[in-house]
Design an enzyme around this catalytic site. Sequence first.
Site, PDB file in Angstrom:
ATOM      1  N   SER A  19       0.836  -1.217   0.000  1.00 42.38           N
ATOM      2  CA  SER A  19       0.000   0.000   0.000  1.00 42.38           C
ATOM      3  C   SER A  19       0.866   1.262   0.000  1.00 42.38           C
ATOM      4  O   SER A  19       2.036   1.230   0.407  1.00 42.38           O
ATOM      5  CB  SER A  19      -0.888  -0.022   1.257  1.00 42.38           C
ATOM      6  OG  SER A  19      -1.644   1.168   1.374  1.00 42.38           O
ATOM      7  N   GLY A  20       0.274   2.343  -0.451  1.00 35.78           N
ATOM      8  CA  GLY A  20       0.840   3.682  -0.266  1.00 35.78           C
ATOM      9  C   GLY A  20       2.258   3.855  -0.805  1.00 35.78           C
ATOM     10  O   GLY A  20       2.566   3.507  -1.949  1.00 35.78           O
ATOM     11  N   ILE A  21       3.121   4.389   0.045  1.00 32.46           N
ATOM     12  CA  ILE A  21       4.489   4.747  -0.362  1.00 32.46           C
ATOM     13  C   ILE A  21       5.285   3.493  -0.749  1.00 32.46           C
ATOM     14  O   ILE A  21       6.010   3.487  -1.752  1.00 32.46           O
ATOM     15  CB  ILE A  21       5.194   5.505   0.787  1.00 32.46           C
ATOM     16  CG1 ILE A  21       4.434   6.799   1.119  1.00 32.46           C
ATOM     17  CG2 ILE A  21       6.637   5.814   0.422  1.00 32.46           C
ATOM     18  CD1 ILE A  21       4.859   7.452   2.441  1.00 32.46           C
ATOM     19  N   ASP A  40       5.000  -7.724   3.694  1.00 34.60           N
ATOM     20  CA  ASP A  40       3.855  -6.967   4.211  1.00 34.60           C
ATOM     21  C   ASP A  40       2.916  -7.939   4.911  1.00 34.60           C
ATOM     22  O   ASP A  40       2.987  -9.143   4.674  1.00 34.60           O
ATOM     23  CB  ASP A  40       3.114  -6.260   3.049  1.00 34.60           C
ATOM     24  CG  ASP A  40       2.320  -5.038   3.520  1.00 34.60           C
ATOM     25  OD1 ASP A  40       1.365  -5.226   4.315  1.00 34.60           O
ATOM     26  OD2 ASP A  40       2.649  -3.918   3.122  1.00 34.60           O
ATOM     27  N   ASP A  55       4.254 -10.081   9.939  1.00 35.21           N
ATOM     28  CA  ASP A  55       3.540  -9.153  10.825  1.00 35.21           C
ATOM     29  C   ASP A  55       4.574  -8.597  11.801  1.00 35.21           C
ATOM     30  O   ASP A  55       5.082  -9.332  12.660  1.00 35.21           O
ATOM     31  CB  ASP A  55       2.420  -9.894  11.565  1.00 35.21           C
ATOM     32  CG  ASP A  55       1.661  -8.959  12.507  1.00 35.21           C
ATOM     33  OD1 ASP A  55       2.121  -7.811  12.715  1.00 35.21           O
ATOM     34  OD2 ASP A  55       0.620  -9.388  13.036  1.00 35.21           O
ATOM     35  N   GLY A  81       4.639   0.957   8.195  1.00 33.44           N
ATOM     36  CA  GLY A  81       4.470   1.704   9.438  1.00 33.44           C
ATOM     37  C   GLY A  81       2.995   1.860   9.762  1.00 33.44           C
ATOM     38  O   GLY A  81       2.132   1.657   8.906  1.00 33.44           O
ATOM     39  N   SER A 121       9.492  10.306   9.612  1.00 31.66           N
ATOM     40  CA  SER A 121       8.410  11.291   9.432  1.00 31.66           C
ATOM     41  C   SER A 121       8.890  12.627   9.985  1.00 31.66           C
ATOM     42  O   SER A 121       9.753  12.641  10.886  1.00 31.66           O
ATOM     43  CB  SER A 121       7.164  10.850  10.209  1.00 31.66           C
ATOM     44  OG  SER A 121       6.241  11.921  10.315  1.00 31.66           O
ATOM     45  N   TYR A 161       3.835   7.525  18.367  1.00 26.66           N
ATOM     46  CA  TYR A 161       4.161   7.666  16.940  1.00 26.66           C
ATOM     47  C   TYR A 161       5.356   8.600  16.768  1.00 26.66           C
ATOM     48  O   TYR A 161       6.330   8.275  16.087  1.00 26.66           O
ATOM     49  CB  TYR A 161       2.960   8.183  16.146  1.00 26.66           C
ATOM     50  CG  TYR A 161       3.273   8.254  14.660  1.00 26.66           C
ATOM     51  CD1 TYR A 161       3.268   7.100  13.874  1.00 26.66           C
ATOM     52  CD2 TYR A 161       3.621   9.456  14.053  1.00 26.66           C
ATOM     53  CE1 TYR A 161       3.597   7.143  12.522  1.00 26.66           C
ATOM     54  CE2 TYR A 161       3.954   9.509  12.700  1.00 26.66           C
ATOM     55  CZ  TYR A 161       3.931   8.351  11.946  1.00 26.66           C
ATOM     56  OH  TYR A 161       4.268   8.396  10.605  1.00 26.66           O
ATOM     57  N   LYS A 165       9.233   7.559  15.420  1.00 26.02           N
ATOM     58  CA  LYS A 165       9.942   8.133  14.272  1.00 26.02           C
ATOM     59  C   LYS A 165      11.240   8.827  14.714  1.00 26.02           C
ATOM     60  O   LYS A 165      12.224   8.841  13.966  1.00 26.02           O
ATOM     61  CB  LYS A 165       9.013   9.082  13.509  1.00 26.02           C
ATOM     62  CG  LYS A 165       7.800   8.381  12.890  1.00 26.02           C
ATOM     63  CD  LYS A 165       8.200   7.209  11.993  1.00 26.02           C
ATOM     64  CE  LYS A 165       7.029   6.642  11.189  1.00 26.02           C
ATOM     65  NZ  LYS A 165       7.424   5.528  10.302  1.00 26.02           N
TER      66      LYS A 165
END
Length: 264
Positions: A19-21, A40, A55, A81, A121, A161, A165
């Site tokens: 997914s995503g990035i 993943d 996982d 993430g 991030s 979170y 990061k």
Amino acid sequence: MGQYAVYRDKRVVVTGAASGIGRQAAEFLLADGAKVIALDRNPSDLKVEQFIAVDFTQPETIVAAVKKIDGEIDVLLNIAGVPGTLDPEVVMRVNVLGLRLLTDLLIDRIRRGGSVTHVASIAGAQWAAHLDEVQRLLATPDYETGVAWVKDHPMDGKRAYDFSKECVVVMAKQQGHWLRERGVRVNTVSPGPVQTPILKDFRESVGPLLDLVTRETGRDATATDIARVILFLSDPSLEWLNATDVQVDGGFMSGLVGGWVKLG
Ligand code: NAI
């Protein structure tokens, strides 16, 4: 990206590739001729060389995944993430402890000239202000002692979170230093808000500050904006770019430093 051709036949492990990035990075790599090994918890819809279910909250699945990867690799992209809307221990397991375990297990298999890029991030930008705490977590020798440290230091999801990061940024600086003589570089990419499925969770956990970032920069990043920088940083020809963090946020953080963006 298809003409980039620096990844042709390179073996690249990509976490978060479903997914995503991570998916976008894997797609660019495939277009460039790389052999992508996707890790993943969800299956990837891309035609990768190998997909391995893992996982990151369960360390034994990480150990099992590494056993399924044959031989040497060239590049490791730690992109998977989770946001601060989840349980803080889960956030730390996935974003830091799982990432660290996978990297530790693969590090001896990365060829000289290879690289590791972690996705952090801008939420981790205050790492220097929390360096003692970050270093204490990173001093834990393994996944389980890391979990024990997390249980002893309760945080809410938002702080977990940000802290996760911060840990990732500092970890890359340590690893980049340790691995320099082996010819393996380690860096981080720190995005601002990105249009991916977890952005709604970030809006929930971060609140109005995230809207401020979007307003100041005019838009959220796309996964393409971020994946391009990840692949740039990981390019084997960038021999002298090591142990650094690259913020990809449309210039928002520089606005804070310059004083023309005001918080609160
Ligand atoms: P996403 O939700 O689209 O992708 C995250 C991927 O990680 C998914 O494929 C998911 O299945 C995988 N994943 C989550 N938990 C897992 C677990 N326990 N085990 C194995 N895989 C797991 O999100 P996105 O935006 O692509 O996130 C990628 C990275 O970028 C994350 O590390 C995130 O913290 C970071 N990031 C994202 C920002 C955003 O606004 N989207 C902003 C700054 C950083």
